[in-house]
Scaffold this active site. Structure first.
Site, PDB file in Angstrom:
ATOM      1  N   GLU A  31       0.850  -1.183   0.000  1.00  0.00           N
ATOM      2  CA  GLU A  31       0.000   0.000   0.000  1.00  0.00           C
ATOM      3  C   GLU A  31       0.890   1.237   0.000  1.00  0.00           C
ATOM      4  O   GLU A  31       1.769   1.373   0.837  1.00  0.00           O
ATOM      5  CB  GLU A  31      -0.916  -0.016   1.232  1.00  0.00           C
ATOM      6  N   ALA A  46     -21.080   5.012   2.129  1.00  0.00           N
ATOM      7  CA  ALA A  46     -21.116   3.997   3.199  1.00  0.00           C
ATOM      8  C   ALA A  46     -22.416   3.205   3.231  1.00  0.00           C
ATOM      9  O   ALA A  46     -22.833   2.710   4.275  1.00  0.00           O
ATOM     10  CB  ALA A  46     -20.858   4.646   4.564  1.00  0.00           C
ATOM     11  N   HIS A  49     -25.681  -1.353  -0.393  1.00  0.00           N
ATOM     12  CA  HIS A  49     -26.843  -1.286  -1.274  1.00  0.00           C
ATOM     13  C   HIS A  49     -27.582  -2.619  -1.315  1.00  0.00           C
ATOM     14  O   HIS A  49     -26.961  -3.697  -1.277  1.00  0.00           O
ATOM     15  CB  HIS A  49     -26.399  -0.943  -2.704  1.00  0.00           C
ATOM     16  N   VAL A 172       4.047   0.582  -5.737  1.00  0.00           N
ATOM     17  CA  VAL A 172       4.524  -0.205  -6.879  1.00  0.00           C
ATOM     18  C   VAL A 172       4.722   0.749  -8.054  1.00  0.00           C
ATOM     19  O   VAL A 172       3.793   1.432  -8.488  1.00  0.00           O
ATOM     20  CB  VAL A 172       3.498  -1.309  -7.241  1.00  0.00           C
ATOM     21  N   LYS A 249     -26.862   7.222  -9.035  1.00  0.00           N
ATOM     22  CA  LYS A 249     -28.042   7.006  -8.205  1.00  0.00           C
ATOM     23  C   LYS A 249     -28.640   8.313  -7.673  1.00  0.00           C
ATOM     24  O   LYS A 249     -29.516   8.292  -6.841  1.00  0.00           O
ATOM     25  CB  LYS A 249     -27.668   6.092  -7.037  1.00  0.00           C
ATOM     26  N   SER A 337     -18.888   2.128  -7.233  1.00  0.00           N
ATOM     27  CA  SER A 337     -20.066   1.703  -6.488  1.00  0.00           C
ATOM     28  C   SER A 337     -20.791   0.624  -7.281  1.00  0.00           C
ATOM     29  O   SER A 337     -20.864   0.733  -8.513  1.00  0.00           O
ATOM     30  CB  SER A 337     -20.987   2.900  -6.262  1.00  0.00           C
ATOM     31  N   CYS A 399     -11.622  13.209  23.176  1.00  0.00           N
ATOM     32  CA  CYS A 399     -12.489  13.897  22.214  1.00  0.00           C
ATOM     33  C   CYS A 399     -13.853  14.077  22.866  1.00  0.00           C
ATOM     34  O   CYS A 399     -14.560  13.091  23.092  1.00  0.00           O
ATOM     35  CB  CYS A 399     -12.599  13.081  20.930  1.00  0.00           C
ATOM     36  N   CYS A 401     -16.531  15.794  21.706  1.00  0.00           N
ATOM     37  CA  CYS A 401     -17.710  15.699  20.821  1.00  0.00           C
ATOM     38  C   CYS A 401     -18.190  14.256  20.696  1.00  0.00           C
ATOM     39  O   CYS A 401     -19.371  13.983  20.702  1.00  0.00           O
ATOM     40  CB  CYS A 401     -17.372  16.202  19.420  1.00  0.00           C
ATOM     41  N   CYS A 436     -16.803  19.594  16.450  1.00  0.00           N
ATOM     42  CA  CYS A 436     -15.717  20.596  16.383  1.00  0.00           C
ATOM     43  C   CYS A 436     -14.618  20.181  15.405  1.00  0.00           C
ATOM     44  O   CYS A 436     -13.673  20.921  15.186  1.00  0.00           O
ATOM     45  CB  CYS A 436     -15.164  20.902  17.775  1.00  0.00           C
TER      46      CYS A 436
END
Ligand SMILES: Cc1cc2nc3c(=O)[nH]c(=O)nc-3n(C[C@H](O)[C@H](O)[C@H](O)COP(=O)(O)OP(=O)(O)OC[C@H]3O[C@@H](n4cnc5c(N)ncnc54)[C@H](O)[C@@H]3O)c2cc1C
Length: 479
Positions: A31, A46, A49, A172, A249, A337, A399, A401, A436
């Site tokens: 990667e 996310a 479907h 790569v 879509k 997708s 955190c 929030c 935030c």
């Protein structure tokens, strides 16, 4: 020499890696980024479907419906967030009812179960915030929502603990087919393998075209989004699509699995595969389009905007299989997708190709179960007290929030393939993902990263490479 090298640690490459870890294969994932899931897999809708949209008979149709059915069990095995919240495809004009019925018939051909056409009243009873323009809806109870970061990390961690090697920050640059193997030139030296799996997302055409005369072309199709605060997360409980057009879509309105509201995307073909900028006009467009679906678009609650790039191939379908003129070079390319929905089934399909070709023995030690990071925010007070007693750093909120504790951040860093930068922490435990947007917790997360990784603040990055958060100041020697 490796048996298999997978190029790309997005959801596709990681799903394949996990599948291959069921066998005694010497497998390595390469990667180019600092973490897994840094490509398209980190910026999408996310949605898992239901599978009504792809053309029947295509790989997209088959793998979407199969992948969707696999998600429930998989989310338990790999301990990631998945909710079968169901989805609506909204129709805004009586004249379009024929197209809605056609979509249902297409879904039936694809094997989507239990679909139903609802009239306006029935739809409103389930989704009270639908706009005045909605005349009917196709209800798809098997539609779902998940967290694409968690899914990708979960596949990767499970593959890793079952023996797959991961080389991050390894790009790569060239692939050469030798007589009985492949030679991969990377920025970290040369590697050899019997079989290459090309899961390089937007760049899969470059890799395929290095070894095959059957050229692939991948065009980035940009999609922009607005993410809203959790206070408006219940504007819709199901995912609300609009009847599809030639460009995709349409704009969707959906709750996220973590309780935010998400609106987007648009669709624009661009040239630059690295262009992740957002534009005011595109955001205005999606917010305007969303007004057709829901009676209110709470602009004042937008907490961030972002964009993702779909890897649109030149065949209209996923390109999965061995390149005709390059034996043992397997493409998992053009995975636009519904690639997230299909990932578990793509993993299985590519796994089978590898097994048929290399006939490996089973890995008797394969453990399909992976435990995720405990989410303090989701626990009862009793459970929280118990945890804090066992480990006091669960009592330190970093955190505010998202109510993320120091213990969760430490876990995110220490676990296999752990987070190494600010965004890696955000994707694993949501520190900085709240209202935030990391204004409050950044410096505290940087402190924890420094302590855990034995680094100084200047060395901590947002997402690897040269994204250092601080410049100048002291270096490690004179601090
Ligand atoms: C706007 C938008 C909305 C979407 N919404 C949905 C949805 O709701 N549901 C759904 O099912 N799907 C959705 N998708 C599709 C889904 O996000 C993708 O199909 C999926 O993430 C593709 O994963 P991937 O692993 O193939 O690619 P990627 O996630 O892009 O992974 C490829 C990886 O390869 C690495 N790489 C590339 N070149 C090299 C190299 N030379 N060397 C080493 N590494 C390399 C990259 O860094 C990257 O990490 C959406 C996509 C977009 C853009």
């Amino acid at each position: 020499m490796y048996d298999v090298i997978i190029v790309g640690a997005g959801v596709t490459g990681c799903a394949i890696a996990r599948e291959l870890s069921r066998y005694k294969l010497n497998t390595c994932v390469l990667e180019k980024c600092n973490d897994v899931g840094m490509g398209t897999s980190k910026a999408n809708s996310a949605i898992v479907h239901a599978g009504e949209d792809p053309i029947p008979g295509t790989l997209k149709a088959k793998l979407n419906v199969k992948g969707n059915a696999m998600y429930e069990e998989l989310s338990k095995e790999l301990d990631f967030n998945f909710k079968r919240n169901g989805s609506f495809v909204l129709c805004f004009d009586e004249k379009d009812m024929g197209n809605l019925i056609k979509l249902k018939e297409q879904g039936e051909k694809n094997g989507v179960p239990n679909m139903k056409i609802l009239n306006r009243q029935q739809a409103l009873e389930m989704e009270p915030n639908l706009s005045e323009f909605v005349v009917a809806a196709l209800y798809l109870p098997t539609g779902g929502i998940t967290c694409p970061f968690e899914v990708t990390v979960a596949f990767a961690e499970n593959a890793y603990t079952n023996g797959v090697e991961f080389k991050l920050n390894t790009e790569v640059k060239n692939i050469t087919k030798l007589k009985d193997r492949y030679l991969l030139e990377t920025n970290n030296g040369e590697l050899e393998c019997k079989m290459v799996i090309n899961a390089a997302g937007l760049f899969a055409d470059d890799l395929n075209n290095m070894v095959s005369k059957n050229k692939i072309k991948i065009t980035p199709r940009k999609g922009e989004y607005c993410l809203f605060d959790k206070v408006v997360g219940n504007l819709a409980t199901r995912t609300l699509f609009q009847l599809p057009t030639a460009l995709g879509k349409g704009v969707l309105v959906t709750p996220t699995v973590d309780g935010n509201l998400l609106i987007g995307p648009d669709a624009e073909d661009i040239e630059d595969k690295n262009d992740l900028t957002t534009k005011q006009e595109a955001l205005d467009y999606i917010l305007d389009r969303a007004k057709i679906s829901v009676n209110e678009v709470p602009r004042g609650q937008i907490i961030t905007s972002f964009c993702g790039l779909r890897a649109r191939g030149n065949t209209g379908d996923f390109i999965i299989g061995e390149a005709e003129d390059a034996e043992n070079f397997i493409n998992a390319a053009a995975i636009e997708s519904p690639g997230l929905s299909s990932a578990p089934a793509i993993g299985e399909m590519v796994g089978k190709i590898v097994v048929d070709k290399l006939s490996p023995e089973k890995n008797e030690n394969f453990n399909p179960v992976r435990k995720g990071i405990k989410k303090f925010a989701n626990l009862s007070n009793e459970e929280r007290k118990k945890l804090i007693k066992e480990n006091p750093s669960y009592g330190k909120i970093i955190c505010r929030c998202e109510t993320v504790t120091e213990a969760e951040i430490v876990d995110a860093i220490r676990r296999p393939l752990g987070a190494r930068d600010l965004d890696g922490i955000k994707r694993r435990v949501r520190a900085g993902a709240g209202r935030c947007q990391a204004g409050f917790c950044t410096s505290r997360v940087v402190d924890i990263l420094c302590r855990e990784l034995d680094k100084i603040p200047n060395e901590i990055t947002k997402f690897g490479s040269e994204s250092n958060l601080l410049i100048g100041g002291k270096n490690k020697e004179n601090i």
